[in-house]
Design an enzyme around this catalytic site. Structure first.
Site, short mmCIF file in Angstrom:
data_model
loop_
_atom_site.label_atom_id
_atom_site.label_comp_id
_atom_site.label_asym_id
_atom_site.label_seq_id
_atom_site.Cartn_x
_atom_site.Cartn_y
_atom_site.Cartn_z
N GLY A 60 40.78 62.81 91.16
CA GLY A 60 41.24 63.63 90.36
C GLY A 60 42.65 64.07 90.70
N GLY A 90 45.67 66.79 92.63
CA GLY A 90 45.62 67.74 93.82
C GLY A 90 46.21 67.01 94.98
N GLU A 137 41.34 58.48 85.35
CA GLU A 137 42.46 58.93 84.39
C GLU A 137 43.67 58.96 84.69
OE1 GLU A 137 39.76 62.83 82.99
OE2 GLU A 137 40.19 62.85 84.91
N ASN A 156 42.29 75.42 83.31
CA ASN A 156 42.68 74.44 82.59
C ASN A 156 41.72 73.85 81.57
OD1 ASN A 156 43.85 73.83 85.65
ND2 ASN A 156 45.12 74.43 84.21
#
Length: 521
Positions: free
Chosen positions: A276, A278, A301, A391
């Site tokens: 992901g 972060g 992604e 989000n």
């Protein structure tokens, strides 16, 4: 026509549709229109037309009077979408967004927002689920960024693909923004459109570098009402810096991977990685760069800055994503060695990058960060205290439900205004559930790693509390579980013990007193 723009538009029919002033296309937009943008995680988004519309609203005092139902693959650009939110131009939004003005609009009730699994959003568009109140299954206008238009009229996207193919397919009108401020991304994409049931066939991807489509998006020229030149690149920000907490989490995971390899549950080059966004994700990828693992592959992604050093170290063989979301420094590095990275990266539509069939076939290792996780391994990725939207779900559940290894990582605590320890991210019961206990294999914080595979709920609770909870909260969580277990066993309901009257007591205490450290249960 400027020479740089002419070199990017190699189709004569499209060259005739160039509009030099974006404001001339504003009259095509009406209040209540269904509008689609290209873009994913703040890159590859349209710039000139959204800004022209924002200026039109601002200059004519049309705030709240020219509003759109906005569909983007994930988040658009902060400089455009946030401006629209500030001017009250967004009536409805899905499936994922980033930006304080947008979040404020959603949580104040001004913007009707719904999040959706990112693999499902494009197909649900094609099913007509989001346009069922219209006479036809169409959206009014799609605004799509391109970096080139081929001789046969194919649209070459930029730093992301997202849901652009589906939005273009449904649009009655299409506006193309050809961005000449960045290099052409031609050759970096593999575009395939999936037919609706019952006409689907298996997706023939067996390796992360398999190509099954075309390097551009097909478009009906009759739909294109204008082509404008975009003169600035994606505006991104620096990545969150790594800290001791994120590095500790990364260390636990790298050690875990070593163990899984040693017992034969993972190959020496692991399985394709999904990571992901972060500082924790950055720390994990950075940790792999300094590990002995090599010939790594990525099916994810979004690619971030830390993937570039992993390529440079030659430990990362190939990466597939739907977006390259680099910082300004990351894009500079990417463009400066573009020919090298181009041979090692492939961008696909999000319906492919997040497709459960492929994730399961490849045996991906999924790693994502929740807002909170409870002692039984339910995770909340979206709603703070159960109701304040951040989000959106994004693609985390696409991967976590279907990966070979499903991992969630979080700090054990997050900073708060009143409590020096902070608020605990490990709670008795999650205030909102996006990923269920059935989806997670591993939960890890800087305190340790809980391996939940094959455990019963009560075994999971002990493992999560012992391995993942912060020392300041561990006694409270143990006490809750012990009381709940005794209470539930006594009434013959001890499979997954809870005391409903107390399950959210820590969160309620936070709202009332600013701390999750309760006095007693």
């Amino acid at each position: 026509m400027p020479s740089l723009l002419s070199s990017r538009i190699r189709n004569a029919e499209f060259a005739k549709k160039i509009v030099t002033d974006p404001a001339k296309l504003v009259p095509y937009f009406k209040n209540g229109d269904y509008v689609g943008w290209s873009g994913f995680t703040g890159v590859g988004y349209p710039k000139m037309i959204p800004n022209a519309l924002a200026r039109h609203v601002e200059e004519n005092n049309l705030q709240g009077k020219l509003r759109f139902k906005l569909f983007v693959g994930a988040s658009g650009g902060a400089d455009t979408e946030c401006k629209w939110a500030e001017l009250n131009m967004i009536e409805r939004r899905c499936p994922h967004q980033v930006g304080k003005p947008i979040s404020k609009g959603i949580n104040s009730g001004r913007i009707q927002f719904f999040d959706k699994h990112l693999s499902m959003f494009p197909q649900d568009l094609l099913y007509g689920y989001y346009t069922r109140n219209r006479e036809s299954n169409t959206i009014d206008t799609a605004i799509i960024e391109a970096t080139a238009i081929t001789e046969d009229g194919g649209i070459v996207p930029g730093a992301s693909v997202g849901a652009s193919p589906e939005l273009m397919q449904l649009a009655e009108k299409i506006i193309i923004e050809v961005n000449t401020a960045i290099p052409s991304f031609e050759g970096l994409h593999d575009i395939v459109e999936i037919p609706n049931p019952p006409h689907r066939t298996p997706i023939n991807i067996n390796r992360v570098d398999d190509r099954i489509g075309k390097p551009y998006i097909k478009v009906d020229p009759k739909k294109v009402i204008g082509i404008v030149e975009a003169d600035y690149g994606d505006i991104t920000c620096a990545n969150s810096p790594q800290d001791e907490t994120s590095q500790a989490i990364a260390g636990h995971l790298v050690d875990f991977f070593h163990h899984e390899v040693s017992v034969g549950r993972l190959p020496k080059n692991l399985h394709p990685l999904q990571s992901g966004i972060g500082n924790i994700a950055n720390a994990i990828i950075g940790g792999l760069a300094h590990s002995p693992f090599k010939d790594l592959e990525v099916w994810t992604e979004v690619l971030q800055d830390t993937f570039l050093p992993l390529f440079d170290s030659e430990k990362l063989r190939f990466a597939t994503a739907t977006s390259t979301r680099f910082s300004p420094q990351g894009f500079e590095k990417f463009y400066s060695n573009y020919d090298y990275y181009k041979e090692r990266i492939l961008l696909r539509p999000q319906v492919i990058s997040n497709h459960p069939e492929i994730i399961r076939r490849l045996g991906c290792i999924a790693m994502n960060t929740p807002v909170e996780a409870d002692i039984y391994a339910h995770a909340n990725s979206t709603n703070v205290l159960g109701s304040r939207m951040l989000n959106g779900l994004g693609g985390s559940a696409d991967f976590l439900r279907n990966a070979k290894l499903s991992i969630m990582h979080t700090p054990s605590v997050r900073p708060s205004k009143k409590d020096p320890t902070g608020i605990t991210c490990i709670v008795p019961m999650a205030t909102h559930v996006d990923q269920t206990e059935h989806d997670l294999d591993i939960l890890v914080t800087e305190q340790g790693l809980a391996d939940l595979r094959g455990l019963s709920p009560t075994e999971r609770a002990r493992e999560v509390i012992d391995k993942c909870a912060h020392p300041d909260y561990k006694p409270l969580l143990r006490e809750y579980f012990d009381i709940a277990e005794n209470y539930c066993l006594a009434r013959g309901a001890g499979h997954e013990p809870h005391i409903l009257a107390n399950a959210f007591k820590m969160q309620l205490n936070l709202l009332e007193k600013g701390t999750m450290k309760i006095d007693h249960w």
